[in-house]
Design a protein around this motif. Sequence first.
Motif, PDB file in Angstrom:
ATOM      1  N   SER A  10       0.836  -1.199   0.000  1.00 29.63           N
ATOM      2  CA  SER A  10       0.000   0.000   0.000  1.00 29.63           C
ATOM      3  C   SER A  10       0.871   1.249   0.000  1.00 29.63           C
ATOM      4  O   SER A  10       1.962   1.252   0.570  1.00 29.63           O
ATOM      5  CB  SER A  10      -0.893   0.021   1.245  1.00 29.63           C
ATOM      6  N   HIS A  32      -0.099  -2.495  -8.413  1.00 28.86           N
ATOM      7  CA  HIS A  32      -0.453  -1.749  -9.614  1.00 28.86           C
ATOM      8  C   HIS A  32      -1.892  -1.270  -9.533  1.00 28.86           C
ATOM      9  O   HIS A  32      -2.753  -1.951  -8.960  1.00 28.86           O
ATOM     10  CB  HIS A  32      -0.261  -2.618 -10.859  1.00 28.86           C
ATOM     11  N   GLU A  33      -2.165  -0.116 -10.102  1.00 29.54           N
ATOM     12  CA  GLU A  33      -3.502   0.481 -10.009  1.00 29.54           C
ATOM     13  C   GLU A  33      -4.579  -0.418 -10.583  1.00 29.54           C
ATOM     14  O   GLU A  33      -5.721  -0.397 -10.133  1.00 29.54           O
ATOM     15  CB  GLU A  33      -3.528   1.842 -10.712  1.00 29.54           C
ATOM     16  N   SER A  34      -4.243  -1.221 -11.581  1.00 29.99           N
ATOM     17  CA  SER A  34      -5.243  -2.093 -12.208  1.00 29.99           C
ATOM     18  C   SER A  34      -5.801  -3.117 -11.234  1.00 29.99           C
ATOM     19  O   SER A  34      -6.914  -3.622 -11.411  1.00 29.99           O
ATOM     20  CB  SER A  34      -4.632  -2.822 -13.406  1.00 29.99           C
ATOM     21  N   GLU A  36      -6.565  -2.434  -8.101  1.00 35.11           N
ATOM     22  CA  GLU A  36      -7.586  -1.742  -7.318  1.00 35.11           C
ATOM     23  C   GLU A  36      -8.703  -1.303  -8.263  1.00 35.11           C
ATOM     24  O   GLU A  36      -8.894  -0.128  -8.539  1.00 35.11           O
ATOM     25  CB  GLU A  36      -6.973  -0.554  -6.603  1.00 35.11           C
ATOM     26  N   CYS A  37      -9.454  -2.301  -8.712  1.00 37.81           N
ATOM     27  CA  CYS A  37     -10.424  -2.047  -9.779  1.00 37.81           C
ATOM     28  C   CYS A  37     -11.739  -1.496  -9.265  1.00 37.81           C
ATOM     29  O   CYS A  37     -12.695  -1.379 -10.014  1.00 37.81           O
ATOM     30  CB  CYS A  37     -10.671  -3.325 -10.564  1.00 37.81           C
ATOM     31  N   LYS A  56      -4.099  -7.743  -4.197  1.00 44.29           N
ATOM     32  CA  LYS A  56      -3.007  -6.801  -3.917  1.00 44.29           C
ATOM     33  C   LYS A  56      -1.756  -7.556  -3.462  1.00 44.29           C
ATOM     34  O   LYS A  56      -0.638  -7.253  -3.906  1.00 44.29           O
ATOM     35  CB  LYS A  56      -3.430  -5.807  -2.836  1.00 44.29           C
TER      36      LYS A  56
END
Length: 202
Positions: A10, A32-34, A36-37, A56
Motif C-alpha cells: 500500500s 499496480h492500479e489495475s 484496485e479495480c 493486492k
Amino acid sequence: MPTRRLILASSSPRRHQLLREAGYEFESLAPHESVECGICSTGGPASLVVELAMNKAANVLAQLKESGDFDDRCVIIACDTVAECGGMVLGKPADEAHARDMLERLRGSLHRVYSGLCVWQPGSAAAGLPDVRLAVSELRMDPLSDQQLDEYLASGLWEGKAGAFGYQDRAGWLHLSKGSESNVVGLPMELLTEMLAELPAD
C-alpha cells in the motif's frame, strides 16, 4: 528464524502511520492500479475486500519476484477497505460529485466499514498460503447540514478514502458502535497483530 521483512502492499499514508505508531518496521510497495479495480465483485462488501486484499498481495509478490527482491523472509501485508450503507458498497470516490453522493447517503445513517486483511509469507514452508480475514466496524454519522457537507468537500479530505470520509478527520461526526477504530482508518491493527503472531517460526 531470520528477521521477517514486513512489506506493506500500500501507498496509503494512513496505513503507513498506523504501522509506524504500532512500532513495526516495514517496507512498502504499492500494487499496480489495475488491481484496485473498485467495485468488481457481486458477492457483497465482505467478498469484495477479501478478494481485493488477496489480489493486492499477489500483485506485490509478483513485483518482488520480477525485481529479484523476493526472499523467504518476506511477509506481505495487504488490506482493502470499503464502507457499506443500506446495501450499497462505497469505495473511493472518483470525484467531488461522487463524494457528495456518498456523504448524502451516509449522513444520519448507520453504516459499516469492511476490511479484508491478507498476511502472506509465501517463502515459508509452513505458512506458504495467504491468510485472509475480515474485520467489520459499525458507525453512525451525525445528520450533517448542507453547510457542513460543503465545507468538508471543499477541504479535499475526502479524496482517496472509502465512503468519502476519514474517521480521523472529523471524529465528532462519526460514532463507533462496534469493532475496531483502526479498521475504520484503513488497517485493523488488532487483527493484524493476531495474524502476525500466528505465523509459524520455521
